[in-house]
Scaffold this active site. Structure first.
Site, mmCIF file in Angstrom:
data_model
loop_
_atom_site.group_PDB
_atom_site.id
_atom_site.type_symbol
_atom_site.label_atom_id
_atom_site.label_comp_id
_atom_site.label_asym_id
_atom_site.label_seq_id
_atom_site.Cartn_x
_atom_site.Cartn_y
_atom_site.Cartn_z
ATOM 1 C CB VAL A 15 9.137 -25.585 -79.276
ATOM 2 C CG1 VAL A 15 7.622 -25.381 -79.145
ATOM 3 C CG2 VAL A 15 9.436 -27.047 -79.576
ATOM 4 C CE LYS A 107 8.652 -34.513 -72.845
ATOM 5 N NZ LYS A 107 9.157 -33.826 -74.050
ATOM 6 N N GLY A 136 3.054 -34.311 -79.318
ATOM 7 C CA GLY A 136 3.400 -33.203 -80.206
ATOM 8 C C GLY A 136 2.229 -32.577 -80.919
ATOM 9 C CD GLU A 192 18.250 -33.915 -76.282
ATOM 10 O OE1 GLU A 192 19.361 -33.339 -76.275
ATOM 11 O OE2 GLU A 192 17.209 -33.387 -76.711
ATOM 12 C CE LYS A 207 6.283 -36.956 -75.024
ATOM 13 N NZ LYS A 207 6.952 -37.381 -76.276
ATOM 14 N N GLY A 304 9.296 -31.980 -82.905
ATOM 15 C CA GLY A 304 9.744 -31.036 -83.933
ATOM 16 C C GLY A 304 9.149 -29.670 -83.695
#
Length: 440
Positions: A15, A107, A136, A192, A207, A304
């Site tokens: 990011v 978050k 996102g 992950e 979130k 993403g």
């Protein structure tokens, strides 16, 4: 044009690199929109040698992100380190103390410390912006905080984790197990190596806690979110949902209820005709129910590098233009905790899959225990399982078979009590599956 707006980026992962690249690529458009040239003047990351595909010449490099946060060469600190504690928290606190605006996508940090950080930022007269922290690239923070002040929100809910939505989509379309889909998600980089945070619902809960505060004007209460993940969902549940006209999604739901605010994250059956049921793969969606606009659904990429960078840069552009609003929609010191509505008080329809012993009277026994607690059944479906010929005169094998119940509105507490009684009667061959139904 006024003085440059100087950006320090702490964290140069996927990011962070996308943010630096986007600011460079969109420099002219950003300057035209904000009246100021936006420039990255400093960065911080643990690895100086990694090839990020960026020209970082002329940009100051800090090994310590808190030193970047205090630098006189930076007006706005973009925290993209991640994590609720450690360097991320220290960096944001240092930036606020130094009188710098802060943009973050974190978050977990906001869910656990958002109230205190918002108060500190407001006391110092600086901005704390966080559009990228939930959903996102979908501008749901802006929608709740700035787009709906004339509305009273009754419910906000959505698909807030692309990993879980991808897994459930694959399970439904291909009849695969959770374990098989998770393995594929890890291979594709959607999950992950330790996927617990995503698949057990904690990412969605963080979130949701942020969205709840904005929707209802309450203090962030991450500890008040009831959380259940998707690891227990079986292919049979998705098959039954299809037959019944539903689709299973991991939803985060916050809604006004009698006595307070209900916050919950769990697998949910949603009508296939609903907008949120059409959201497949890694896509996210958020629906806001409000009195003036009715139902508003926002759909788009929830993760993403580019999508998240889009939300980060949108915050930077607002700050460069001098837009300063209360962090959580109203002064943080005025936000009081909402009364928690415990999960046992949740009322709605339920899908209950029981694995029972195939013998006479079992279905009647189950129905009796439900009726004792005033739980009305919309339907009972029993799936026959082929076994070797039985000597039982009723043609029952005595072996485990699935029995599916769809209830009318009932409370979680009464459903659980009925299931405990059914288990005590010795009717169950394994633990029951319970999935809530969220009707339109």
């Amino acid at each position: 044009m006024t003085q440059d707006f100087r950006i320090g980026v702490a964290g140069l992962g996927t990011v962070g690199a996308a943010v630096v690249g986007m600011i460079a690529r969109r420099a002219e458009a950003l300057a035209a929109a904000t009246g100021r040239r936006i420039a990255v003047t400093a960065v911080s990351s643990r690895d100086r040698n990694r090839d990020r595909g960026l020209d970082l010449s002329g940009i100051a490099w800090f090994d310590d992100p808190t030193a970047l946060a205090r630098s006189a060469e930076v007006d706005c600190v973009v925290e993209l380190i991640g994590g609720a504690e450690g360097p991320a928290k220290a960096t944001v606190e240092a930036a606020i103390a130094a009188g710098k605006a802060v943009v973050t996508a974190n978050k977990a940090l906001l869910a656990h410390h958002g109230g205190a950080l918002a108060q500190a930022a407001e006391a110092r007269g600086v901005a704390l912006a966080y559009e990228a922290s939930a959903a996102g690239g979908i501008p749901v923070i802006k929608a709740l905080r700035e787009g709906l002040p004339g509305n009273e929100v009754s419910r906000v809910y959505g698909i807030l984790n692309g990993t879980c939505n991808y897994i459930l989509t694959r399970m439904e379309r291909e009849g695969l197990t959770f374990e098989a889909c998770l393995k594929d998600a890890q291979a594709l980089g959607y999950a992950e190596a330790d996927p617990t945070f995503d698949v057990e619902g904690f990412d969605t809960a963080h979130k949701l806690a942020i969205l709840t505060s904005l929707a209802f004007g309450t203090a962030i209460d991450a500890e008040g979110v009831a959380v259940e993940g998707i690891s227990g969902v079986q292919p049979l549940d998705l098959t039954m949902a299809e037959e019944l006209g539903y689709r299973i999604k991991l939803l985060g739901v916050a809604q006004r209820a009698e006595g307070g605010i209900e916050q919950r994250v769990h697998p949910t059956m949603v009508p296939k005709s609903s907008a949120i049921a059409q959201v497949m793969g890694v896509t996210n969606a958020v629906t806001i129910d409000a009195d003036a606009v009715g139902e508003l659904t926002l759909i788009g990429p929830g993760a993403g590098g580019q999508a998240t960078a889009s939300a980060v840069v949108a915050d930077i552009a607002d700050l460069a233009a001098g837009i300063l609003r209360p962090t959580l929609g109203r002064p943080a010191a005025a936000l009081a905790p909402a009364a928690r509505v415990e999960m046992a008080r949740h009322e709605g329809g339920y899908y209950v899959r029981l694995t029972v012993h195939d013998r006479p009277g079992v279905a009647a026994g189950v129905a009796t225990r439900m009726a004792e607690r005033a739980i009305s059944l919309e339907s009972i479906l029993q799936r026959r399982v082929e076994h070797a010929a039985s000597e039982d005169p009723h043609g029952r094998s005595g072996r485990p078979v699935p029995l599916v119940l769809i209830t009318y509105a009932a409370t979680e507490g009464t459903i659980r009590a009925a299931l405990e009684a059914i288990a005590a009667d010795g009717l169950l061959a394994e633990a029951p599956q319970v999935i809530r139904i969220e009707r339109e």
